[in-house]
Write an enzyme that holds these catalytic residues in place. Structure first.
Site, PDB file in Angstrom:
ATOM      1  N   HIS A 104      29.469 -23.344  80.697  1.00  0.00           N
ATOM      2  CA  HIS A 104      29.719 -24.073  79.446  1.00  0.00           C
ATOM      3  C   HIS A 104      30.319 -23.203  78.331  1.00  0.00           C
ATOM      4  O   HIS A 104      31.344 -23.526  77.749  1.00  0.00           O
ATOM      5  CB  HIS A 104      28.401 -24.614  78.869  1.00  0.00           C
ATOM      6  CG  HIS A 104      27.551 -25.401  79.779  1.00  0.00           C
ATOM      7  ND1 HIS A 104      27.804 -26.717  80.073  1.00  0.00           N
ATOM      8  CD2 HIS A 104      26.406 -25.083  80.445  1.00  0.00           C
ATOM      9  CE1 HIS A 104      26.857 -27.191  80.863  1.00  0.00           C
ATOM     10  NE2 HIS A 104      25.987 -26.212  81.110  1.00  0.00           N
TER      11      HIS A 104
HETATM   12  C1  BDR Z   1      24.430 -25.479  76.465  1.00  0.00           C
HETATM   13  O1  BDR Z   1      23.014 -25.417  76.501  1.00  0.00           O
HETATM   14  C2  BDR Z   1      22.601 -24.115  76.811  1.00  0.00           C
HETATM   15  O2  BDR Z   1      21.526 -24.138  77.702  1.00  0.00           O
HETATM   16  C3  BDR Z   1      23.800 -23.400  77.362  1.00  0.00           C
HETATM   17  O3  BDR Z   1      23.747 -22.035  77.042  1.00  0.00           O
HETATM   18  C4  BDR Z   1      24.953 -24.090  76.684  1.00  0.00           C
HETATM   19  O4  BDR Z   1      25.245 -23.494  75.434  1.00  0.00           O
HETATM   20  C5  BDR Z   1      24.888 -26.478  77.502  1.00  0.00           C
HETATM   21  O5  BDR Z   1      24.372 -27.729  77.216  1.00  0.00           O
END
Ligand code: BDR
Ligand code: CA
Length: 335
Positions: free
Chosen positions: A251
């Protein structure tokens, strides 16, 4: 050269984003600030320092610890995805002599808080500094509340967060970063600085499988390659159990790509709002992205498509070549 500040809740994909950002010559990472999210901010700060040590970073950006709690809600963490230390439990790994494979990092934190540092840098680089928030937006919102005039000098915000046309990853309707601090997210969207969002809709398209990681790293046994294998293991096992593939989403690396390889992404302007109150929908990001609809007063550019394979190729090229990767104007090496 783009001057950026990374604001991270230093989980596994935040670490991948830090590594990518520091390997891209078009970006000057002025500072990295930590915020509670995946784990408590104390651990996040430690994790980001451990990531820099695993990279053998030549130059350290300024590091600052940020907010421990969201603006209003109690903190919710994601240790079940990222490991109890937030970094794939690398802190538990031992060398044959019994010492930690990833030792406690040197405490190289700035004396000032993340919020003060963000405000300070906004003033030092007026209309130049780009904020790249990769966790809950608590630090950013607090800085805007504390010194709105100075924060209006921020050039742009390019963040990972939200979900629009698919399911959430923490509830059916909400993405984690926005869910943890929806009040902060709404404040940031209302503030008026240009915003680009990389929501789950696109980040879920970019899957780093265990097989791909192994293929890319091959026999490489340097510190960073070892760290990449170690840090991603727990998250890959989590996705194997819950989503049926041995791999992990990356992500938080996508906003870095949005800055340096915008040709790999498609965005639309939209008016985005956050549900701050709903019992079932808290943290939901709401916007009409249908192309045929008029979109009055857009407050964000929402990323709706990514060339996933080209982005993964870019990610690994940057890691392998340092600053010899393709630039914004040239096509990716391989597709
Ligand atoms: C986001 O949530 C976190 O757990 C990850 O690092 C990312 O920034 C994804 O939904
Ligand atoms: Ca994150």
């Amino acid at each position: 050269m783009q001057r950026i500040l990374l604001d991270v809740d230093a989980g596994v994909d935040d670490a991948l984003a830090i590594i990518l950002a520091l390997n891209v010559s078009e970006l000057k990472v002025e500072a990295i600030t930590a915020v509670s999210g995946n784990v408590h901010v104390n651990q996040c700060t430690c994790n980001l320092l451990m990531t820099l040590e695993a990279m053998d970073a030549r130059e350290y950006p300024i590091i600052a610890k940020g907010e421990a709690q969201p603006l209003i809600k109690p903190l919710v963490t994601a240790a079940h995805v990222h490991g109890s230390d937030g970094l794939g439990n690398v802190t538990r790994l031992l060398t044959p002599d019994g010492s930690r494979r990833y030792p406690m990092p040197k405490p190289r934190m700035s004396a000032i808080s993340a919020v003060d540092l963000i405000i300070d840098l906004a003033g030092r680089y007026p209309d130049e500094l780009i904020l790249v928030p990769l966790g809950p937006l608590t630090n950013i919102a607090k800085a805007m509340i504390t010194n709105p005039a100075q924060m209006r000098k921020i050039k742009e915000i390019v963040l990972m967060g939200g979900v629009f046309e698919t399911y959430g990853n923490v509830t059916i309707t909400a993405e984690f970063n926005i869910f943890v601090d929806p009040h902060a997210a709404q404040h940031v969207l209302d503030f008026g600085v240009p915003i680009t969002m990389a929501p789950l809709d696109v980040t879920h398209q970019v899957i780093l499988t265990g097989a791909r990681l192994n293929a890319e790293l091959g026999e490489r046994n340097d510190k960073l390659s070892q760290f990449l294998r170690d840090a991603t293991k727990i998250s890959m096992a989590y996705h194997q159990q819950h989503e049926g593939f041995y791999g992990t989403y990356i992500h938080d690396a996508l906003p870095i790509g949005l800055l340096t390889r915008p040709d790999l992404f498609e965005t639309v302007d939209a008016f985005v709002q956050v549900e701050t109150a709903g019992d079932l929908t808290q943290g939901m990001t709401i916007a009409d992205l249908r192309p045929e609809r008029p979109r009055p007063k857009p407050n964000a550019r929402v990323c709706v498509r990514v060339n996933a394979e080209a982005f993964l190729r870019y990610f690994f090229d940057c890691l392998a070549d340092g600053d010899k990767h393709p630039t914004v104007d040239s096509p990716p090496k391989r597709q």
